[in-house]
Design a protein around this motif. Sequence first.
Motif, PDB file in Angstrom:
ATOM      1  N   GLU A 298     -40.245  82.007  61.905  1.00 49.09           N
ATOM      2  CA  GLU A 298     -39.315  82.505  62.915  1.00 49.09           C
ATOM      3  C   GLU A 298     -38.450  81.380  63.490  1.00 49.09           C
ATOM      4  O   GLU A 298     -38.452  81.091  64.684  1.00 49.09           O
ATOM      5  N   GLN A 330     -36.533  80.579  57.840  1.00 50.22           N
ATOM      6  CA  GLN A 330     -37.200  81.874  57.748  1.00 50.22           C
ATOM      7  C   GLN A 330     -36.731  82.832  58.839  1.00 50.22           C
ATOM      8  O   GLN A 330     -36.625  82.468  60.005  1.00 50.22           O
ATOM      9  N   ASP A 331     -36.446  84.057  58.411  1.00 54.76           N
ATOM     10  CA  ASP A 331     -36.106  85.168  59.302  1.00 54.76           C
ATOM     11  C   ASP A 331     -34.753  85.026  59.984  1.00 54.76           C
ATOM     12  O   ASP A 331     -34.482  85.699  60.980  1.00 54.76           O
ATOM     13  N   VAL A 335     -33.737  90.442  59.543  1.00 59.68           N
ATOM     14  CA  VAL A 335     -35.170  90.710  59.591  1.00 59.68           C
ATOM     15  C   VAL A 335     -35.404  91.936  60.456  1.00 59.68           C
ATOM     16  O   VAL A 335     -35.008  91.985  61.614  1.00 59.68           O
ATOM     17  N   VAL A 357     -38.148  85.225  54.286  1.00 59.41           N
ATOM     18  CA  VAL A 357     -38.419  86.265  55.278  1.00 59.41           C
ATOM     19  C   VAL A 357     -39.921  86.473  55.415  1.00 59.41           C
ATOM     20  O   VAL A 357     -40.712  86.014  54.592  1.00 59.41           O
ATOM     21  N   GLN A 358     -40.296  87.177  56.460  1.00 60.39           N
ATOM     22  CA  GLN A 358     -41.670  87.622  56.604  1.00 60.39           C
ATOM     23  C   GLN A 358     -41.688  89.128  56.854  1.00 60.39           C
ATOM     24  O   GLN A 358     -40.706  89.699  57.316  1.00 60.39           O
ATOM     25  N   ALA A 361     -43.229  91.257  61.320  1.00 57.48           N
ATOM     26  CA  ALA A 361     -43.042  90.261  62.371  1.00 57.48           C
ATOM     27  C   ALA A 361     -43.613  90.760  63.692  1.00 57.48           C
ATOM     28  O   ALA A 361     -43.298  91.858  64.135  1.00 57.48           O
TER      29      ALA A 361
END
Length: 572
Positions: A298, A330-331, A335, A357-358, A361
């Motif tokens: 994040e 990331q993100d 997202v 990405v994740q 979240a």
Amino acid sequence: MWKKAICLSAVLDIMLLGVSCAPPQQAPPQVEQKMRVPLYGMFETFVENTRVYHNPFSETELRARFTSPSGRGVNYFGFYDGGNTWRQRFMPDEPGTWLYNLSFSDGAPGAMGVFECVAAGAKPGPWKPDPENPRWLLSADGNRFAPVAVFADCYLTPLDWKDAIQWCKEKGFNTLVTPTFNTRFWAEEWDNLTAFALQPGELKRIVDYDRYNLQMWGQWDDMIRTAGLAGIYIGAFEGPCGKYGGQENGKYPPNELVFSPAMRDRFDTERNKRIIRYLIARQGAFWNLAYWSLGNTEVFRHCVADEREFIEYGEYFASAAPFGRLLTAQDCEQVHGENRRWLSGLNIPASRKLNTVQTAAGNYDNPEWTKAGPNNQLALDAWGRPPQYGGFPVLSTEGLWEGQGRAKKPLRVIWGFLAAGAHAVWADWNYENADNTFGSIGRCWSPVKPLEKHLFRTSDLGANCSGDEELPIALEHLKTYQYWKMKPHNELVAGGAEAYCLAEPGSQYMIYAPEGGTVKLDLNSAPGPFTARWLDPRQGTYTEPERFEGGAARSFAAPGNEDWVLSVTPAK
């Protein structure tokens, strides 16, 4: 003291001027043989600087200008490595004779020289997007590359990263995602494993952000180098954003994972820009550093204040880092419906952008992510709508983490992403204590234990898991296609059981059916003939192939009511 630099300078003078200092009618004097470096390999030299500095990390900088065989100039910088030694590294991307000129910012004597970049022993080089279909990756040498990646926080001791690299070799993984320096963690009974030196005095865990912990930086060099010798890429998962030490939103008990003072600066203080350049100087010339990261999880929340700082940070980092290596955060590019398109806003070439990405979240146990649909949709959203925005390779660095609820059904993550032309990174997140207060990413360390009792073992990683076996199966299956020609086409599998389709319409189709059933495939514009077969994604085995004609919609019944993958390719 300057013997090495003088010899190299002599080589440069002879090459550029075509003159010799030898007396007439006599053989020219012997000079050092020109160093030979493989394409995308590492050139490394050093300069001794005997000037006295109170802080050699901050009071001078070794700057470099490299000139390629075609005349292209590349600016870079070196790094202080203890004593009177400054080192300069470089990754040549063009065969032939390279020139270099090293100078210190305070006027201390530098060096000049040459080296030869040769094709023999060439390395693959870092990742880059396929310009014809940027969903997919190439290595810098132009060969196709599909990451089989594991995430493991294994960078704190050589015991752990050696185990992790060996595990990758044995399991067929070609990428190890891990931080490449430590700016956050220091637990009870640990020595200083951070990127920063200790402040003078008896107090433990008080660091000096203007000086660096050379022992640990050397170990991270060794980790990347050892992985390269095994043919394994390192995917960076940390970034020099100016936020270091201290607590992470009160997440840990007072005596766990903390060092002081906490730094919460913008990226562009002079002190932090030195940290950025030091990282790039030490690690940027390793061929197997797949990409740079601007931060860990994040990035938009923990590493920058807002989009403007992100843009300034990313553009500064990209300008400082040579070789055109991919950059990720990331993100920061779409997202979970937040329409965050910060990577798209970076004024750098699209060929330098990687979208990590994740899933899930803020709620890692959300059962929605055990379904294929949300994973597939996230990958599609992350790709975006080029040329309006997006269009960068997508890699889920957090999502396929077994031990968390979102990865309870790993196949749904693996194939949900793959059917969207994206990749997932597997990790083992199984808790190391009964009350589930400390998860270990990769079971490689546990903050409640001293490091010599590390828990990372090849026999432990992946125990009671299935994703570590299922991810390599998926990537091996992908290679049975000319997958670089394929894109998501879910519209071709409407009207039947739940299914997700990656295809080159008219030629090849990969259809993921998360609950089996009867899949309907639109082949109206594809006359065939074709061959169809089903892959069992748990075992990697196939049903007998069936030959058929196209030109119409066709239905295919899966062998069961669980995850199956239908492969439709041209009949031979």
